[in-house]
Scaffold this motif. Structure first.
Motif, mmCIF file in Angstrom:
data_model
loop_
_atom_site.group_PDB
_atom_site.id
_atom_site.type_symbol
_atom_site.label_atom_id
_atom_site.label_comp_id
_atom_site.label_asym_id
_atom_site.label_seq_id
_atom_site.Cartn_x
_atom_site.Cartn_y
_atom_site.Cartn_z
ATOM 1 N N GLU A 53 0.168 1.185 -5.804
ATOM 2 C CA GLU A 53 0.179 0.268 -4.662
ATOM 3 C C GLU A 53 1.591 -0.250 -4.439
ATOM 4 O O GLU A 53 2.266 -0.681 -5.379
ATOM 5 N N LEU A 54 2.042 -0.199 -3.190
ATOM 6 C CA LEU A 54 3.396 -0.677 -2.882
ATOM 7 C C LEU A 54 3.482 -1.109 -1.429
ATOM 8 O O LEU A 54 3.135 -0.356 -0.523
ATOM 9 N N ASP A 55 3.969 -2.317 -1.221
ATOM 10 C CA ASP A 55 4.348 -2.816 0.091
ATOM 11 C C ASP A 55 5.850 -3.035 0.044
ATOM 12 O O ASP A 55 6.323 -3.989 -0.591
ATOM 13 N N VAL A 56 6.609 -2.160 0.686
ATOM 14 C CA VAL A 56 8.068 -2.242 0.582
ATOM 15 C C VAL A 56 8.632 -3.486 1.251
ATOM 16 O O VAL A 56 9.810 -3.807 1.071
ATOM 17 N N ASP A 57 7.796 -4.209 2.012
ATOM 18 C CA ASP A 57 8.240 -5.459 2.637
ATOM 19 C C ASP A 57 8.255 -6.630 1.652
ATOM 20 O O ASP A 57 8.729 -7.708 1.992
ATOM 21 N N SER A 58 7.726 -6.404 0.449
ATOM 22 C CA SER A 58 7.562 -7.489 -0.515
ATOM 23 C C SER A 58 8.402 -7.255 -1.759
ATOM 24 O O SER A 58 8.276 -6.223 -2.426
ATOM 25 N N ASP A 59 9.231 -8.240 -2.111
ATOM 26 C CA ASP A 59 10.023 -8.156 -3.348
ATOM 27 C C ASP A 59 9.119 -8.010 -4.567
ATOM 28 O O ASP A 59 9.375 -7.183 -5.445
ATOM 29 N N ASP A 60 8.068 -8.823 -4.627
ATOM 30 C CA ASP A 60 7.172 -8.789 -5.783
ATOM 31 C C ASP A 60 6.479 -7.445 -5.911
ATOM 32 O O ASP A 60 6.335 -6.896 -7.016
ATOM 33 N N SER A 61 6.024 -6.892 -4.770
ATOM 34 C CA SER A 61 5.318 -5.613 -4.804
ATOM 35 C C SER A 61 6.235 -4.495 -5.279
ATOM 36 O O SER A 61 5.828 -3.651 -6.093
ATOM 37 N N CYS A 65 5.626 -2.438 -8.722
ATOM 38 C CA CYS A 65 5.411 -0.988 -8.621
ATOM 39 C C CYS A 65 6.358 -0.232 -9.545
ATOM 40 O O CYS A 65 5.930 0.667 -10.277
ATOM 41 N N ILE A 66 7.637 -0.583 -9.517
ATOM 42 C CA ILE A 66 8.609 0.127 -10.350
ATOM 43 C C ILE A 66 8.343 -0.149 -11.824
ATOM 44 O O ILE A 66 8.458 0.757 -12.670
ATOM 45 N N ALA A 67 7.953 -1.372 -12.142
ATOM 46 C CA ALA A 67 7.618 -1.686 -13.536
ATOM 47 C C ALA A 67 6.423 -0.863 -14.005
ATOM 48 O O ALA A 67 6.407 -0.362 -15.142
ATOM 49 N N GLU A 68 5.419 -0.706 -13.140
ATOM 50 C CA GLU A 68 4.248 0.091 -13.490
ATOM 51 C C GLU A 68 4.638 1.546 -13.718
ATOM 52 O O GLU A 68 4.202 2.182 -14.693
ATOM 53 N N MET A 111 16.225 -0.784 0.871
ATOM 54 C CA MET A 111 17.193 -1.484 0.025
ATOM 55 C C MET A 111 16.516 -2.097 -1.204
ATOM 56 O O MET A 111 17.049 -2.022 -2.321
ATOM 57 N N ARG A 112 15.338 -2.696 -1.005
ATOM 58 C CA ARG A 112 14.605 -3.277 -2.140
ATOM 59 C C ARG A 112 14.285 -2.214 -3.188
ATOM 60 O O ARG A 112 14.473 -2.418 -4.390
ATOM 61 N N THR A 113 13.752 -1.097 -2.707
ATOM 62 C CA THR A 113 13.311 -0.051 -3.631
ATOM 63 C C THR A 113 14.493 0.566 -4.360
ATOM 64 O O THR A 113 14.438 0.816 -5.574
ATOM 65 N N VAL A 114 15.571 0.824 -3.638
ATOM 66 C CA VAL A 114 16.769 1.381 -4.265
ATOM 67 C C VAL A 114 17.302 0.433 -5.342
ATOM 68 O O VAL A 114 17.614 0.845 -6.469
ATOM 69 N N SER A 115 17.402 -0.847 -4.999
ATOM 70 C CA SER A 115 17.936 -1.816 -5.969
ATOM 71 C C SER A 115 17.049 -1.919 -7.207
ATOM 72 O O SER A 115 17.540 -2.200 -8.302
#
Length: 274
Positions: A53-61, A65-68, A111-115
């Motif tokens: 599950e991933l919502d790229v609009d959300s920092d927490d999501s 997701c990456i931690a999972e 940008m969120r996902t890359v970072s």
């Protein structure tokens, strides 16, 4: 030059429930990758892709997701930033709020996902990031103005990122397709202006026909997979005859001539008579 061994390599494809993302995830799996796909709500993938599950609009999501993924796989070799939204509408009738929402997904989501993945890739001293742009990322397609602006921004971000992370063994590239058979949905502005009805409807009909009659998304997925497995990916990969033609036409034709080509492509009038 392709890397020889993809065994045990891990890829993450955002927006993998449909379109380019769905086909790309399956294609990377056939190349030997362990593939994770994402969607806003977890769905089954017919190819056996591990969906998150991933919502790229959300920092927490994004963080969760990456931690999972890292908890399950312990590494990440390829990130394909495919999640995005499209919109058709005149620049004037698109509100700042609607524009921000589009940029939130198409630019800030990337940008969120890359970072979130770069610390892992830097530690590994290797990795590849593939951002999915569009023909609209180098041509200001009429009635696609805000969407084009988001893809132009993505192109500039991708180019800068490419320079910054190269010393850490990380490759970055941009895949810019023309219309393909993805069934992508195009939102409309909430406050349409009647002055633009004719032009907007004409352009939307042309774009929808291009999508319906376009080439298979497998063509784009194959290019993404080639970039992902290249030891030295190029900056830009343009996919489809219209994307290739537009790139050369923009480079070689005088501005006025190029604008005439675009107007004819979308059946738009020139300057109104007074």
């Amino acid at each position: 030059m392709a890397r020889e061994n993809t065994q045990d390599r891990v890829a993450l494809v955002t927006g993998a429930s449909s379109g380019f993302g769905r086909v790309t995830a399956a294609t990377l799996m056939t190349r030997g990758f362990r593939v994770f796909g994402t969607s806003r709500r977890v769905v089954d993938h017919p190819q056996g892709i591990e969906m998150l599950e991933l919502d790229v609009d959300s920092d927490d999501s994004v963080r969760d997701c990456i931690a999972e993924l890292l908890g399950r796989a312990g590494r990440l070799d390829v990130l394909v930033n495919n999640a995005g939204r499209a919109m058709v509408g005149a620049c004037e009738e698109t509100s700042a709020e609607e524009a921000r929402a589009l940029f939130e997904t198409n630019v800030f989501g990337v940008m969120r996902t890359v970072s979130a993945v770069l610390p892992t890739m830097r530690t590994q001293r290797r990795g590849t990031i593939v951002n999915i742009g569009s023909l609209s990322g180098f041509v200001g397609v009429p009635f696609h103005g805000v969407y084009a602006a988001s893809k132009h921004a993505l192109a500039g971000y991708t180019e800068a990122l490419r320079f910054e992370v190269r010393p850490y063994g990380i490759g970055v590239c941009l895949v810019e397709p023309a219309a393909h058979r993805t069934g992508i949905q195009m939102a409309r502005p909430h406050g349409p202006l009647p002055h633009y009805d004719s032009g907007r409807e004409t352009v939307e009909a042309i774009i929808r026909k291009q999508i319906e009659t376009g080439s298979s998304p497998q063509r784009v997925a194959d290019v993404i997979a080639a970039a992902a497995t290249s030891a030295a990916p190029r900056f830009r990969y343009r996919v489809g005859g219209k994307a290739t033609f537009a790139a050369w036409a923009r480079r070689l034709l005088p501005v006025a001539t190029f604008e005439t080509v675009v107007r004819r492509e979308f059946r738009l009038p020139g300057r109104a008579e007074t």
